[in-house]
Motif scaffolding. Structure first.
Motif, PDB file in Angstrom:
ATOM      1  N   ASP A   9       0.784  -1.230   0.000  1.00  0.00           N
ATOM      2  CA  ASP A   9       0.000   0.000   0.000  1.00  0.00           C
ATOM      3  C   ASP A   9       0.824   1.292   0.000  1.00  0.00           C
ATOM      4  O   ASP A   9       0.596   2.175   0.837  1.00  0.00           O
ATOM      5  CB  ASP A   9      -0.982  -0.010   1.185  1.00  0.00           C
ATOM      6  CG  ASP A   9      -1.995  -1.140   1.086  1.00  0.00           C
ATOM      7  OD1 ASP A   9      -1.665  -2.292   1.432  1.00  0.00           O
ATOM      8  OD2 ASP A   9      -3.116  -0.866   0.606  1.00  0.00           O
ATOM      9  N   HIS A  11       0.468   3.496  -2.358  1.00  0.00           N
ATOM     10  CA  HIS A  11      -0.472   4.516  -2.854  1.00  0.00           C
ATOM     11  C   HIS A  11       0.253   5.698  -3.486  1.00  0.00           C
ATOM     12  O   HIS A  11      -0.042   6.866  -3.158  1.00  0.00           O
ATOM     13  CB  HIS A  11      -1.400   5.010  -1.746  1.00  0.00           C
ATOM     14  CG  HIS A  11      -2.442   4.026  -1.301  1.00  0.00           C
ATOM     15  ND1 HIS A  11      -3.740   4.078  -1.743  1.00  0.00           N
ATOM     16  CD2 HIS A  11      -2.379   2.963  -0.475  1.00  0.00           C
ATOM     17  CE1 HIS A  11      -4.432   3.089  -1.176  1.00  0.00           C
ATOM     18  NE2 HIS A  11      -3.623   2.398  -0.407  1.00  0.00           N
ATOM     19  N   ASP A  44      -2.394  -1.855  -3.944  1.00  0.00           N
ATOM     20  CA  ASP A  44      -2.571  -0.406  -3.803  1.00  0.00           C
ATOM     21  C   ASP A  44      -1.231   0.276  -4.083  1.00  0.00           C
ATOM     22  O   ASP A  44      -0.716   1.078  -3.296  1.00  0.00           O
ATOM     23  CB  ASP A  44      -3.166  -0.019  -2.453  1.00  0.00           C
ATOM     24  CG  ASP A  44      -4.665  -0.287  -2.386  1.00  0.00           C
ATOM     25  OD1 ASP A  44      -5.247  -0.692  -3.426  1.00  0.00           O
ATOM     26  OD2 ASP A  44      -5.257  -0.096  -1.313  1.00  0.00           O
ATOM     27  N   HIS A 148      -4.220  -9.074  -2.173  1.00  0.00           N
ATOM     28  CA  HIS A 148      -4.406  -7.776  -1.515  1.00  0.00           C
ATOM     29  C   HIS A 148      -5.382  -7.826  -0.335  1.00  0.00           C
ATOM     30  O   HIS A 148      -5.059  -7.366   0.760  1.00  0.00           O
ATOM     31  CB  HIS A 148      -4.891  -6.754  -2.544  1.00  0.00           C
ATOM     32  CG  HIS A 148      -4.979  -5.356  -2.001  1.00  0.00           C
ATOM     33  ND1 HIS A 148      -3.876  -4.648  -1.556  1.00  0.00           N
ATOM     34  CD2 HIS A 148      -6.046  -4.528  -1.818  1.00  0.00           C
ATOM     35  CE1 HIS A 148      -4.256  -3.454  -1.137  1.00  0.00           C
ATOM     36  NE2 HIS A 148      -5.564  -3.362  -1.273  1.00  0.00           N
ATOM     37  N   HIS A 186      -3.697  -4.232   2.230  1.00  0.00           N
ATOM     38  CA  HIS A 186      -5.015  -3.587   2.143  1.00  0.00           C
ATOM     39  C   HIS A 186      -5.478  -2.911   3.427  1.00  0.00           C
ATOM     40  O   HIS A 186      -6.052  -1.833   3.374  1.00  0.00           O
ATOM     41  CB  HIS A 186      -6.053  -4.617   1.692  1.00  0.00           C
ATOM     42  CG  HIS A 186      -7.429  -4.076   1.485  1.00  0.00           C
ATOM     43  ND1 HIS A 186      -7.694  -2.967   0.691  1.00  0.00           N
ATOM     44  CD2 HIS A 186      -8.643  -4.493   1.948  1.00  0.00           C
ATOM     45  CE1 HIS A 186      -9.005  -2.750   0.687  1.00  0.00           C
ATOM     46  NE2 HIS A 186      -9.596  -3.654   1.440  1.00  0.00           N
ATOM     47  N   HIS A 188      -3.665  -1.793   5.861  1.00  0.00           N
ATOM     48  CA  HIS A 188      -2.697  -0.796   6.335  1.00  0.00           C
ATOM     49  C   HIS A 188      -2.343  -0.997   7.807  1.00  0.00           C
ATOM     50  O   HIS A 188      -2.163  -0.033   8.555  1.00  0.00           O
ATOM     51  CB  HIS A 188      -3.233   0.630   6.131  1.00  0.00           C
ATOM     52  CG  HIS A 188      -3.364   1.053   4.698  1.00  0.00           C
ATOM     53  ND1 HIS A 188      -3.041   2.328   4.263  1.00  0.00           N
ATOM     54  CD2 HIS A 188      -3.777   0.383   3.600  1.00  0.00           C
ATOM     55  CE1 HIS A 188      -3.264   2.421   2.965  1.00  0.00           C
ATOM     56  NE2 HIS A 188      -3.715   1.256   2.527  1.00  0.00           N
TER      57      HIS A 188
HETATM   58 FE   LIG Z   1      -4.448   0.675   0.594  1.00  0.00          FE
END
Ligand SMILES: [Fe+2]
Ligand SMILES: [Fe+2]
Length: 252
Positions: A9, A11, A44, A148, A186, A188
């Motif tokens: 993640d 992002h 992500d 994920h 996913h 976090h």
């Molecule tokens: Fe995420």
């Protein structure tokens, strides 16, 4: 000893904040006295699935070790395949982006649990049948499945709406298979539990961390903490004949 650096993640969104949080991890990995055997990023990857975001991530993941990536709910198959083509080996085009990757004697079955346009995860009957067939192939070394979306609740009113909705079907496929561990992202949050009788290990969120309802709230009162919560990752250490060991690292 076989060492996996398990990231999740990032992002990446073109912002300096996202870039610097990922770089805290990659800088730490580059300084290892003995490089890890493989880096795995469980989804992500980009925040808006833009090719420019994937290009930025591709540059940041040049770590001189094998790097594996898989999609999350923020990712879109076509730009992901285009921007991260050097890190993906998946037959076909578009969705889903399933992969079977052999690295240093270990096998990684990377499953695309994303649903285009949705935040929750789902595995189609075709994907479940593919996974079952792959996991029936004989392997000598450690065997990991990674994806994920975790399939179980985290006791968080928002995150629990976005989980993998094929948990029972996935459990039926995984149970009894010769797996070393299942790896995910996913939510976090660094998390260790079991699923289908197997270790199930979730990497912390690089971009942010949502505190659980009983914890101190995030600064500003929003869903996630991206200020006081450090970006982190997991180090999974495998030695033949011994249980997997996982360390969680949060580089300053
Ligand atoms: Fe995420
Ligand atoms: Fe996600």
């Amino acid at each position: 000893m076989f060492v996996i650096a398990h990231l999740s993640d990032p992002h990446i969104d073109g912002s300096e904040e996202a870039r610097s949080r990922l770089r805290r991890i990659t800088s730490y990995l580059r300084a290892f006295r003995q490089p890890v055997d493989v880096v795995l990023v469980t989804g992500d990857l980009a925040d808006h699935a833009l090719e420019s975001e994937y290009a930025e991530l591709a540059a940041e993941l040049k770590l001189d070790v094998p790097v594996l990536v898989l999609p999350g709910n923020h990712d879109v198959s076509a730009p992901l395949r285009a921007g991260l083509g050097d890190y993906i080996d998946s037959p076909g085009e578009g969705h889903p982006v399933h992969q079977v990757r052999d690295v240093g004697g270990a096998r990684f079955v990377l499953v695309d649990t994303s649903v285009p346009g949705e935040d929750h995860g789902l595995l189609s009957p075709e994907s479940l049948a593919w996974l079952d067939a792959v996991l029936r192939e004989p392997v000598d070394g450690p065997l990991f499945v990674a994806f994920h979306h975790p399939p179980f609740e985290l006791h968080h009113p928002v995150l629990d709406q976005w989980l993998l909705r094929s948990g029972d079907e996935l459990e039926a496929v995984l149970r009894g298979k010769p797996l070393t561990a299942v790896l995910a992202g996913h939510v976090h949050n660094g998390l260790a539990t079991t699923f289908a009788g197997l270790p199930f290990l979730v990497a912390p969120g690089i971009r942010s961390t949502p505190p659980l309802p009983f914890e101190p709230p995030a600064p500003g009162g929003g869903l996630v903490d991206n200020t006081t919560a450090h970006p982190g990752f997991a180090l999974h250490i495998h030695e033949p004949g011994k249980p997997l060991q996982t360390l969680y690292r949060f580089p300053a």
